[in-house]
Design a protein around this motif. Sequence first.
Motif, short mmCIF file in Angstrom:
data_model
loop_
_atom_site.label_atom_id
_atom_site.label_comp_id
_atom_site.label_asym_id
_atom_site.label_seq_id
_atom_site.Cartn_x
_atom_site.Cartn_y
_atom_site.Cartn_z
N ALA D 20 15.83 58.36 -43.75
CA ALA D 20 15.78 58.54 -42.30
C ALA D 20 14.39 58.21 -41.80
O ALA D 20 13.43 58.20 -42.55
N VAL D 21 14.31 57.92 -40.52
CA VAL D 21 13.03 57.92 -39.82
C VAL D 21 13.07 59.11 -38.86
O VAL D 21 14.15 59.62 -38.55
N GLY D 22 11.90 59.53 -38.40
CA GLY D 22 11.92 60.69 -37.52
C GLY D 22 10.58 61.00 -36.93
O GLY D 22 9.60 60.27 -37.14
N VAL D 23 10.55 62.08 -36.20
CA VAL D 23 9.34 62.47 -35.49
C VAL D 23 9.34 63.98 -35.29
O VAL D 23 10.40 64.60 -35.12
N LEU D 127 10.40 52.07 -37.20
CA LEU D 127 9.65 53.28 -36.83
C LEU D 127 9.47 53.41 -35.32
O LEU D 127 9.02 54.46 -34.84
N THR D 128 9.79 52.34 -34.59
CA THR D 128 9.70 52.48 -33.13
C THR D 128 10.88 53.28 -32.57
O THR D 128 10.83 53.72 -31.42
N ALA D 129 11.92 53.48 -33.38
CA ALA D 129 13.05 54.28 -32.89
C ALA D 129 12.60 55.71 -32.59
O ALA D 129 12.86 56.23 -31.49
N GLU D 299 7.41 51.18 -22.83
CA GLU D 299 7.59 52.28 -21.86
C GLU D 299 7.45 53.64 -22.55
O GLU D 299 6.83 54.56 -22.04
N ALA D 300 8.03 53.72 -23.75
CA ALA D 300 8.04 55.01 -24.45
C ALA D 300 6.64 55.47 -24.81
O ALA D 300 6.26 56.61 -24.54
#
Lengths: 317, 317, 317, 317
Positions: D20-23, D127-129, D299-300
């Motif tokens: 997964a990717v995440g934050v 990783l930009t998700a 934008e993000a």
Amino acid sequence: MNTFGERFRLSIFGESHGAAVGVVLDGLPPGFAPDMEAVREQMRRRRPGQGEHTTARQEADEPEILSGLFEGKTTGAPLCCILRNADTRSGDYAPHLPRPGHADLASFAKYKGFADYRGGGHFSGRLTAPLVFAGALARQLLPGVSVTAGIREIGGHPAGDGCRTDVILAAKQDGDSVGGVIACKVEGLPAGLGEPFFGSVESRLAALLFSIPAVKAAEFDDGIRLAGLRGSESNRYPFGVLGGITSGKTLSFSVWVKPTPSVALEQDTVDLRTGLPAKLTVKGRHDPCIVPRAVPVVEAVAAVGLLDLWLIAGFPL
Amino acid sequence: MNTFGERFRLSIFGESHGAAVGVVLDGLPPGFAPDMEAVREQMRRRRPGQGEHTTARQEADEPEILSGLFEGKTTGAPLCCILRNADTRSGDYAPHLPRPGHADLASFAKYKGFADYRGGGHFSGRLTAPLVFAGALARQLLPGVSVTAGIREIGGHPAGDGCRTDVILAAKQDGDSVGGVIACKVEGLPAGLGEPFFGSVESRLAALLFSIPAVKAAEFDDGIRLAGLRGSESNRYPFGVLGGITSGKTLSFSVWVKPTPSVALEQDTVDLRTGLPAKLTVKGRHDPCIVPRAVPVVEAVAAVGLLDLWLIAGFPL
Amino acid sequence: MNTFGERFRLSIFGESHGAAVGVVLDGLPPGFAPDMEAVREQMRRRRPGQGEHTTARQEADEPEILSGLFEGKTTGAPLCCILRNADTRSGDYAPHLPRPGHADLASFAKYKGFADYRGGGHFSGRLTAPLVFAGALARQLLPGVSVTAGIREIGGHPAGDGCRTDVILAAKQDGDSVGGVIACKVEGLPAGLGEPFFGSVESRLAALLFSIPAVKAAEFDDGIRLAGLRGSESNRYPFGVLGGITSGKTLSFSVWVKPTPSVALEQDTVDLRTGLPAKLTVKGRHDPCIVPRAVPVVEAVAAVGLLDLWLIAGFPL
Amino acid sequence: MNTFGERFRLSIFGESHGAAVGVVLDGLPPGFAPDMEAVREQMRRRRPGQGEHTTARQEADEPEILSGLFEGKTTGAPLCCILRNADTRSGDYAPHLPRPGHADLASFAKYKGFADYRGGGHFSGRLTAPLVFAGALARQLLPGVSVTAGIREIGGHPAGDGCRTDVILAAKQDGDSVGGVIACKVEGLPAGLGEPFFGSVESRLAALLFSIPAVKAAEFDDGIRLAGLRGSESNRYPFGVLGGITSGKTLSFSVWVKPTPSVALEQDTVDLRTGLPAKLTVKGRHDPCIVPRAVPVVEAVAAVGLLDLWLIAGFPL
């Protein structure tokens, strides 16, 4: 490094026998007019040479503000304050004979022999002068908050009368020194300062308290006594911090200060030039007990840490 | 916030009764193959449900690594590990009746009533599980360093035999709880870790130790006893930290843990809906004494803090 | 705030017409003997009053080092350097008439009218003097690395010959000003500095470059031209940074500098006392083009950022 | 490292072909009910597989929130969101043949061969998700602020009509790729965000913008054009940022994106096993132009950086 704080940030610099010690304060709100007489009063509380129980070294400690103040008010830009060093006797120090109980050997390992060894250099208690300056501003900014520390013990003796200079002078007469315990109370804090875990009030204040040279233990809210009670008793305690966050009640904490390592008695050391055992008699002028002068330092770092937490929480000044 | 560390950085997240707790570890060197069985052994030491003196809540605590590990070795990119929550009984909690000795009221002030109150939410000791995971990796990375904590006191009684389950069970039988003292020794540290002032070893470790829920006091190098001695005596102590910097000798520290605030006895509280006094009997399954489970947590945060200091000092792994 | 860097950290302070500007540098390795003549040479490159195309204000800019240097070598403790302000003419400024293109109005919003407005106060290009000092030390520490900036354009004209004083003097004669473009090359960097994402070489350097007053655009590795090519062409470019990390090849970047906003021509503004439109003729002594003096500043901040990245990566000095 | 922000902080993790990717988002105010449909809409804008001009890789990108959300509202504790990886074809990658224009070689220098090379690993645009997820929350929190980016150029051609898929498809047909330019406007910002120097709006946003893979240049307020004007003209420009601080006017900026380095054409590389020149044809499914999918990312990160600056300035949400 030598920087603390997120929204009220201080960077300290200087050595005991260098040109000056000082601090850069960032995050001061604009338009604040510091009461400089009150600042000087805090500096005086920490200053040596005020009686036979402190070192004879004289320091004027007149804050010289280089930036961040315009027409008597803070501008919002960083405020740099320096305190010139004076009355230094650098000839008193022998860098090849590390003083027991001092940072000399650890400093040698870290700085590879290049540290300014005179008077403890950057490790000196002299660096607490800019901390007191920072705290003197911080306490003026905290609305309705009082930070009051006092001596709880000197050399193992309760200090009901305030200081126990008798214990200090007895040690001094023996060419020795004593430590002690300082207790601090903070009244007027709102509930909601601090964060769970790494940003807890205890974590932030402890990081500052252990920055004070010679502090080796810290307790919040009578924690040592509470650890021996049952939960049903402990739960009745009026905690100033719960879950890392202020409760709105009085915040209490104490710190333990080890005895001044500079004693007049002959001590064992090692000669760094030869690696052989050697004898050392520490010269220089030293406090037989640093505890009375540490009281305003404890208050100062508490005010510094609380102002930072205050701004982090977004509370109005 | 919930982030600690400069070169070995951890960000913890999660609530007691949410989907998972976890941690993101940044700064792990590439090519490190964690001994996952040793990691699981550390998780087991912290895990509840291992005897009649701990809570009956069952947690598998199998680490689920989402990133930063490739073919069994760290990649150098952030490693995220989550631990799913299981066996939660959320019906046991009444958010309008703040539990004495808990963070409930302080949390209410800070989070304005939106915190996840179930099981203490983000304030729960459950968050120490990711800390233990982080520490389990950190200790494997510190070359030649051992971090060993043990119980020093339970409920005011010396724990010469290791734990004093008798004292814990007596409290449990009364529907009550006890706290205690944990001592830790770190062997094998080189001289030169840490910084004077805000980056001192004591400052960094204290910030972590006070992040552990229920820790209310911390002492380094027998500091409490030393504060009562004379300088000539204190100077003979084998300090692990001097001037904020490791000396190369054994580093010792202790923490005081208050009794678990969740007790089965009826207690006084305030009903947040009405502002009126109320009675509360805390339900849920709780440890009558958290101290045994806190031992691996103390070791873990020490390892985390020391690995960060190690990397900051630029020492090789 | 006014602090940059993780392992080589600088805190700048001061106002254009205050007592001094300065910087605290933390993280300098111990035992480094700065070549002070080389430092002075960098200060001279930035200094005004060196020809008819720069301001007539005279500044000695002799660095006064207050700490962190002992017997000509860094100690490892923070180094504070101050640069006294001199030859200020504070009477030239009218705080109620914000100067177009300057920070005056934005500063008013942020600092609520308490900023030191004289000469731009803390926003002044004067603050680049401590940046150049910091960079002068940093570049001496980076082994085998050269940082060389030059003028690429002045007022829209290519600066093949180095500066285009003709364009500057033409603007000056009209009471006007021009901007330009500065290109910088860094040779000798090893592969492996920087991090993906927020710690990328571009992110770190850009944060510093945009700290230089009047810089409004930054490009790495001919990025503007490459954005118009096809991938098969772009892939042949010798990138100095890929994925945020140095490749071992030459690192190139450019910055765009807007024209000095202080022009001698009459301009429209608003009187802050009345809210009514007003006319303003900016007095004071100003550079008709700041670009030549910004060249050493660009080099300085690049050296500062790269030294920090170097130390973060754990590379030896 | 992989953390950004002071009061709104994000830590990203994950690899292109890992689990997964995440934050982790820290500093979200409590009681905020995210519009999850609006979040999904932002995720959709970035998602691949939406037409013949993007990669055929399919990703559901349904955010899985593990913490920090309770009964649909933020709790104030850290919010962890993961996005599972799916539809990965790891067999497409040959780690010993570094792809020109990619981070492969720089990554090898930094991570010593242990990085997860599949699909670019941690360097992947994947990783930009999590960045878009973070931005989707941030923009909902900024009261009265709109952040709108659009394509300005594709492959050197002005994109007046929005995208120039003709240019993209022509490159795709040739097995090649193109880059472009993205412009962004932020309306509704109050005056007073940001700091002079290192905390300037440009410094903070540039650090984020250069975190986006392939961004190689950034301009604020038409800075490139202004650098060619005279001061009297430039001063009339409606600057969104002056002295590092928002002016209250529209903030404009642009970024230059290099062409996707993954092209179908055969390219020259070096075999890391032998050190000898080799030929490489990049397999896998790739965007012939990343620019359209980078628009919501720009934008993000702008929203993320502005929310952090907003909270730092102490403005109400």
